[in-house]
Motif scaffolding. Structure first.
Motif, PDB file in Angstrom:
ATOM      1  N   LEU A  70       0.867  -1.173   0.000  1.00 53.24           N
ATOM      2  CA  LEU A  70       0.000   0.000   0.000  1.00 53.24           C
ATOM      3  C   LEU A  70       0.908   1.227   0.000  1.00 53.24           C
ATOM      4  CD1 LEU A  70      -2.609  -0.987   2.755  1.00 53.24           C
ATOM      5  CD2 LEU A  70      -3.082  -0.716   0.322  1.00 53.24           C
ATOM      6  N   PRO A  71       0.386   2.386  -0.395  1.00 55.12           N
ATOM      7  CA  PRO A  71       1.216   3.590  -0.325  1.00 55.12           C
ATOM      8  C   PRO A  71       1.737   3.810   1.098  1.00 55.12           C
ATOM      9  CG  PRO A  71      -0.786   4.019  -1.576  1.00 55.12           C
ATOM     10  CD  PRO A  71      -0.927   2.652  -0.974  1.00 55.12           C
ATOM     11  N   GLY A  72       3.036   3.918   1.241  1.00 51.74           N
ATOM     12  CA  GLY A  72       3.639   4.157   2.554  1.00 51.74           C
ATOM     13  C   GLY A  72       3.791   2.930   3.417  1.00 51.74           C
ATOM     14  N   GLY A  73       3.507   1.742   2.883  1.00 54.60           N
ATOM     15  CA  GLY A  73       3.628   0.530   3.701  1.00 54.60           C
ATOM     16  C   GLY A  73       2.961  -0.659   3.058  1.00 54.60           C
ATOM     17  N   GLY A  74       2.120  -1.326   3.822  1.00 53.94           N
ATOM     18  CA  GLY A  74       1.436  -2.503   3.316  1.00 53.94           C
ATOM     19  C   GLY A  74       0.464  -3.037   4.346  1.00 53.94           C
ATOM     20  N   VAL A  75      -0.211  -4.120   3.981  1.00 56.49           N
ATOM     21  CA  VAL A  75      -1.188  -4.734   4.870  1.00 56.49           C
ATOM     22  C   VAL A  75      -1.148  -6.249   4.686  1.00 56.49           C
ATOM     23  CG1 VAL A  75      -3.124  -4.561   3.221  1.00 56.49           C
ATOM     24  CG2 VAL A  75      -3.590  -4.654   5.683  1.00 56.49           C
ATOM     25  N   ARG A  76      -1.228  -6.960   5.790  1.00 52.26           N
ATOM     26  CA  ARG A  76      -1.356  -8.416   5.763  1.00 52.26           C
ATOM     27  C   ARG A  76      -2.808  -8.739   6.067  1.00 52.26           C
ATOM     28  NH1 ARG A  76       1.204 -12.558   4.857  1.00 52.26           N
ATOM     29  NH2 ARG A  76       3.208 -11.478   4.947  1.00 52.26           N
ATOM     30  N   ILE A  77      -3.418  -9.480   5.157  1.00 49.55           N
ATOM     31  CA  ILE A  77      -4.797  -9.936   5.327  1.00 49.55           C
ATOM     32  C   ILE A  77      -4.733 -11.397   5.732  1.00 49.55           C
ATOM     33  CG2 ILE A  77      -6.999 -10.360   4.170  1.00 49.55           C
ATOM     34  CD1 ILE A  77      -6.208  -8.057   2.241  1.00 49.55           C
ATOM     35  N   ALA A  78      -5.463 -11.751   6.774  1.00 48.76           N
ATOM     36  CA  ALA A  78      -5.441 -13.128   7.262  1.00 48.76           C
ATOM     37  C   ALA A  78      -6.842 -13.559   7.667  1.00 48.76           C
ATOM     38  CB  ALA A  78      -4.497 -13.265   8.454  1.00 48.76           C
ATOM     39  N   ALA A  79      -7.069 -14.843   7.516  1.00 45.23           N
ATOM     40  CA  ALA A  79      -8.275 -15.474   8.051  1.00 45.23           C
ATOM     41  C   ALA A  79      -7.783 -16.547   9.011  1.00 45.23           C
ATOM     42  CB  ALA A  79      -9.111 -16.086   6.936  1.00 45.23           C
ATOM     43  N   ARG A  80      -8.289 -16.495  10.237  1.00 44.30           N
ATOM     44  CA  ARG A  80      -7.828 -17.428  11.273  1.00 44.30           C
ATOM     45  C   ARG A  80      -9.002 -18.212  11.817  1.00 44.30           C
ATOM     46  NH1 ARG A  80      -2.861 -15.396  13.840  1.00 44.30           N
ATOM     47  NH2 ARG A  80      -2.798 -17.427  14.831  1.00 44.30           N
ATOM     48  N   ARG A  81      -8.708 -19.466  12.179  1.00 37.61           N
ATOM     49  CA  ARG A  81      -9.689 -20.330  12.838  1.00 37.61           C
ATOM     50  C   ARG A  81      -9.529 -20.174  14.338  1.00 37.61           C
ATOM     51  NH1 ARG A  81      -6.921 -23.540   9.253  1.00 37.61           N
ATOM     52  NH2 ARG A  81      -8.058 -24.164   7.401  1.00 37.61           N
ATOM     53  N   ALA A  82     -10.632 -20.030  15.038  1.00 42.74           N
ATOM     54  CA  ALA A  82     -10.612 -19.974  16.505  1.00 42.74           C
ATOM     55  C   ALA A  82     -11.157 -21.292  17.039  1.00 42.74           C
ATOM     56  CB  ALA A  82     -11.455 -18.815  17.018  1.00 42.74           C
ATOM     57  N   PRO A  83     -10.492 -21.881  18.039  1.00 41.54           N
ATOM     58  CA  PRO A  83     -10.980 -23.145  18.593  1.00 41.54           C
ATOM     59  C   PRO A  83     -12.432 -23.026  19.064  1.00 41.54           C
ATOM     60  CG  PRO A  83      -8.823 -22.601  19.498  1.00 41.54           C
ATOM     61  CD  PRO A  83      -9.293 -21.406  18.721  1.00 41.54           C
ATOM     62  N   GLY A  84     -13.243 -23.990  18.670  1.00 40.06           N
ATOM     63  CA  GLY A  84     -14.632 -24.028  19.109  1.00 40.06           C
ATOM     64  C   GLY A  84     -15.563 -23.085  18.382  1.00 40.06           C
ATOM     65  N   VAL A  85     -15.074 -22.413  17.327  1.00 39.96           N
ATOM     66  CA  VAL A  85     -15.895 -21.459  16.582  1.00 39.96           C
ATOM     67  C   VAL A  85     -15.947 -21.907  15.126  1.00 39.96           C
ATOM     68  CG1 VAL A  85     -16.103 -19.048  15.837  1.00 39.96           C
ATOM     69  CG2 VAL A  85     -15.223 -19.568  18.117  1.00 39.96           C
ATOM     70  N   ASP A  86     -17.153 -21.968  14.559  1.00 40.51           N
ATOM     71  CA  ASP A  86     -17.292 -22.317  13.153  1.00 40.51           C
ATOM     72  C   ASP A  86     -16.830 -21.160  12.284  1.00 40.51           C
ATOM     73  OD1 ASP A  86     -18.280 -24.846  13.577  1.00 40.51           O
ATOM     74  OD2 ASP A  86     -20.383 -24.211  13.507  1.00 40.51           O
ATOM     75  N   GLY A  87     -16.215 -21.468  11.166  1.00 39.30           N
ATOM     76  CA  GLY A  87     -15.791 -20.448  10.223  1.00 39.30           C
ATOM     77  C   GLY A  87     -14.463 -19.812  10.619  1.00 39.30           C
ATOM     78  N   VAL A  88     -14.166 -18.706   9.971  1.00 38.59           N
ATOM     79  CA  VAL A  88     -12.915 -17.994  10.214  1.00 38.59           C
ATOM     80  C   VAL A  88     -13.195 -16.528  10.541  1.00 38.59           C
ATOM     81  CG1 VAL A  88     -11.539 -19.509   8.725  1.00 38.59           C
ATOM     82  CG2 VAL A  88     -12.583 -17.451   7.763  1.00 38.59           C
TER      83      VAL A  88
END
Length: 175
Positions: free
Chosen positions: A121-139
């Motif tokens: 991104l201008p001036g830097g950047g971004v990390r996009i992540a999807a994480r799984r949480a224990p006991g939770v459906d989906g991300v």
């Protein structure tokens, strides 16, 4: 107690307040004080912690061969469809007899990541992540901006929104 000898149970006085379905997978005493690092199926209990750090909350874990450094994430903002995360201060623990703790931490943190990609991104950047949480459906979708990125710039926010939506759509197609 040898390096690979974790056949002994975690002493009751070092056992954190586990949930009903939570199991201890590995543990190691810290070098200074009477603290213990405890790895469970649901997360990581650090010495003097009042709560478990879920695997999805661990941004970075580094094992030096003697010290375990944990960088936890904290929510700094909520946007439509994702959370903006920042880093909490690093917690470092010397583990003279680490046993399976480093391997279990690596396995669990890596296993919580469903999707991750970095975008400039201008001036830097971004990390996009999807994480799984224990006991939770989906991300849970999160972003973490690089230092120096103007997170309050409307154009940066709009571009981040677009990139997150694209990642979400692409991951839905892959299911």
């Amino acid at each position: 107690m040898g390096l690979f000898n974790r056949s002994k149970k975690l002493p009751a006085d070092r056992r954190p307040p586990l949930e009903r379905d939570e199991r201890v997978l590995a543990w190691a005493p810290v070098a200074v004080g009477d603290g213990t690092v405890v790895v469970t199926n649901l997360g990581l209990w650090l010495p003097a912690a009042e709560r478990r750090l879920g695997w999805h909350e661990v941004h970075k874990a580094i094992w030096s061969g003697r010290e375990l450094a944990i960088t936890a994430a904290e929510q700094v903002a909520e946007r439509d469809g994702y959370l903006v995360m920042g880093d909490r201060p690093v917690d470092t623990f010397e583990l003279p007899e680490p046993g399976a703790v480093p391997a279990q931490v690596r396995l669990r943190v890596t296993g919580s990541v469903f999707h991750t990609v970095h975008h400039p991104l201008p001036g830097g950047g971004v990390r996009i992540a999807a994480r799984r949480a224990p006991g939770v459906d989906g991300v849970t979708w999160t972003v973490r901006y690089d230092p120096g990125t103007r997170t309050d710039d409307p154009e940066i926010v709009a571009e981040t929104d677009r990139m997150v939506r694209a990642a979400q759509e692409a991951s839905a197609l892959a299911d």
